[in-house]
Design a protein around this motif. Structure first.
Motif, PDB file in Angstrom:
ATOM      1  N   ASP A 138      -1.761-129.947 -27.310  1.00  0.00           N
ATOM      2  CA  ASP A 138      -0.786-129.268 -28.166  1.00  0.00           C
ATOM      3  C   ASP A 138      -1.122-129.503 -29.642  1.00  0.00           C
ATOM      4  O   ASP A 138      -1.094-128.571 -30.448  1.00  0.00           O
ATOM      5  N   ALA A 139      -1.442-130.749 -29.971  1.00  0.00           N
ATOM      6  CA  ALA A 139      -1.790-131.083 -31.361  1.00  0.00           C
ATOM      7  C   ALA A 139      -3.055-130.338 -31.791  1.00  0.00           C
ATOM      8  O   ALA A 139      -3.128-129.810 -32.907  1.00  0.00           O
ATOM      9  N   ALA A 140      -4.044-130.277 -30.909  1.00  0.00           N
ATOM     10  CA  ALA A 140      -5.289-129.557 -31.226  1.00  0.00           C
ATOM     11  C   ALA A 140      -5.001-128.080 -31.463  1.00  0.00           C
ATOM     12  O   ALA A 140      -5.552-127.473 -32.394  1.00  0.00           O
ATOM     13  N   ASN A 141      -4.130-127.520 -30.638  1.00  0.00           N
ATOM     14  CA  ASN A 141      -3.750-126.114 -30.806  1.00  0.00           C
ATOM     15  C   ASN A 141      -2.999-125.872 -32.108  1.00  0.00           C
ATOM     16  O   ASN A 141      -2.922-124.736 -32.579  1.00  0.00           O
ATOM     17  N   GLU A 142      -2.439-126.940 -32.665  1.00  0.00           N
ATOM     18  CA  GLU A 142      -1.733-126.851 -33.945  1.00  0.00           C
ATOM     19  C   GLU A 142      -2.616-127.356 -35.088  1.00  0.00           C
ATOM     20  O   GLU A 142      -2.129-127.763 -36.135  1.00  0.00           O
ATOM     21  N   HIS A 143      -3.926-127.334 -34.856  1.00  0.00           N
ATOM     22  CA  HIS A 143      -4.950-127.576 -35.876  1.00  0.00           C
ATOM     23  C   HIS A 143      -5.022-129.019 -36.386  1.00  0.00           C
ATOM     24  O   HIS A 143      -5.380-129.248 -37.536  1.00  0.00           O
ATOM     25  N   VAL A 144      -4.720-129.984 -35.524  1.00  0.00           N
ATOM     26  CA  VAL A 144      -4.906-131.392 -35.875  1.00  0.00           C
ATOM     27  C   VAL A 144      -6.359-131.736 -35.530  1.00  0.00           C
ATOM     28  O   VAL A 144      -6.726-131.781 -34.360  1.00  0.00           O
ATOM     29  N   GLU A 145      -7.165-131.953 -36.555  1.00  0.00           N
ATOM     30  CA  GLU A 145      -8.604-132.162 -36.355  1.00  0.00           C
ATOM     31  C   GLU A 145      -8.908-133.370 -35.486  1.00  0.00           C
ATOM     32  O   GLU A 145      -9.820-133.328 -34.662  1.00  0.00           O
ATOM     33  N   ASP A 146      -8.179-134.470 -35.663  1.00  0.00           N
ATOM     34  CA  ASP A 146      -8.423-135.655 -34.832  1.00  0.00           C
ATOM     35  C   ASP A 146      -8.191-135.350 -33.354  1.00  0.00           C
ATOM     36  O   ASP A 146      -8.891-135.875 -32.489  1.00  0.00           O
ATOM     37  N   ALA A 147      -7.219-134.513 -33.073  1.00  0.00           N
ATOM     38  CA  ALA A 147      -6.956-134.128 -31.681  1.00  0.00           C
ATOM     39  C   ALA A 147      -8.107-133.296 -31.129  1.00  0.00           C
ATOM     40  O   ALA A 147      -8.524-133.480 -29.981  1.00  0.00           O
ATOM     41  N   LYS A 148      -8.628-132.387 -31.942  1.00  0.00           N
ATOM     42  CA  LYS A 148      -9.776-131.579 -31.503  1.00  0.00           C
ATOM     43  C   LYS A 148     -10.971-132.472 -31.208  1.00  0.00           C
ATOM     44  O   LYS A 148     -11.675-132.279 -30.207  1.00  0.00           O
ATOM     45  N   GLU A 149     -11.198-133.461 -32.053  1.00  0.00           N
ATOM     46  CA  GLU A 149     -12.301-134.399 -31.868  1.00  0.00           C
ATOM     47  C   GLU A 149     -12.102-135.217 -30.587  1.00  0.00           C
ATOM     48  O   GLU A 149     -13.039-135.421 -29.813  1.00  0.00           O
ATOM     49  N   PHE A 150     -10.897-135.669 -30.359  1.00  0.00           N
ATOM     50  CA  PHE A 150     -10.553-136.433 -29.160  1.00  0.00           C
ATOM     51  C   PHE A 150     -10.905-135.624 -27.917  1.00  0.00           C
ATOM     52  O   PHE A 150     -11.541-136.130 -26.984  1.00  0.00           O
TER      53      PHE A 150
END
Length: 160
Positions: A138-150
């Motif tokens: 959800d965080a990645a979908n809301e453009h949180v870069e650390d979440a995308k990296e995770f």
């Protein structure tokens, strides 16, 4: 000018580095304990030349009041303070609590932190990898870069 517009104007002033204008715009809202104004005012020093110690005390007081009023960015910021031991003593349980509260209010960065805590079973939370993974997504979908990296670096948990 209504409060939302004044606070938005104060944000723009902060972005420009105009602390004096931001302080002037926020002052009546800080006085009336507006949670967003308190949060913003916690992020910069006084134009009256307060010491570092005075700034840190005021910053923490404003941040805690804003969090107490349920302002998600303040809850998240307080979680970061406890996670790092910045302005307060390091306390992973308190950090986890504040991340969870902000995540429940929908704050994207907090969704990542709380999701990670659930994924690993840290900061006082039992391991709930599936739920944690979903919050991180959800965080990645809301453009949180650390979440995308995770997500790029780990495989999703196996369903059990």
């Amino acid at each position: 000018m209504d409060s939302a517009k004044r606070i938005a104007k104060a944000r723009l002033a902060l972005d420009r580095g105009d602390i004096a204008e931001a302080s002037q715009l926020l002052a009546p809202f800080v006085a009336s304990a507006d949670p967003e104004a308190l949060f913003l005012a916690s992020t910069f020093g006084s134009v009256d030349g307060e010491s570092d110690e005075q700034f840190e005390e005021r910053s923490l007081r404003f941040l805690m009041k804003s969090a107490e009023l349920g302002y998600a960015p303040a809850l998240y910021a307080l979680g970061v303070c406890y996670d790092l031991g910045d302005l307060v003593g390091k306390d992973e349980l308190k950090a986890g609590y504040f991340f969870e509260c902000a995540a429940k209010l929908g704050y994207p960065k907090a969704k990542f932190e709380h999701g990670r805590n659930l994924y690993y079973g840290s900061h006082g939370f039992d391991k709930k990898s599936q739920l944690g993974w979903q919050l991180v997504q959800d965080a990645a979908n809301e453009h949180v870069e650390d979440a995308k990296e995770f997500i790029r670096n780990l495989a999703p948990p196996q369903r059990t």
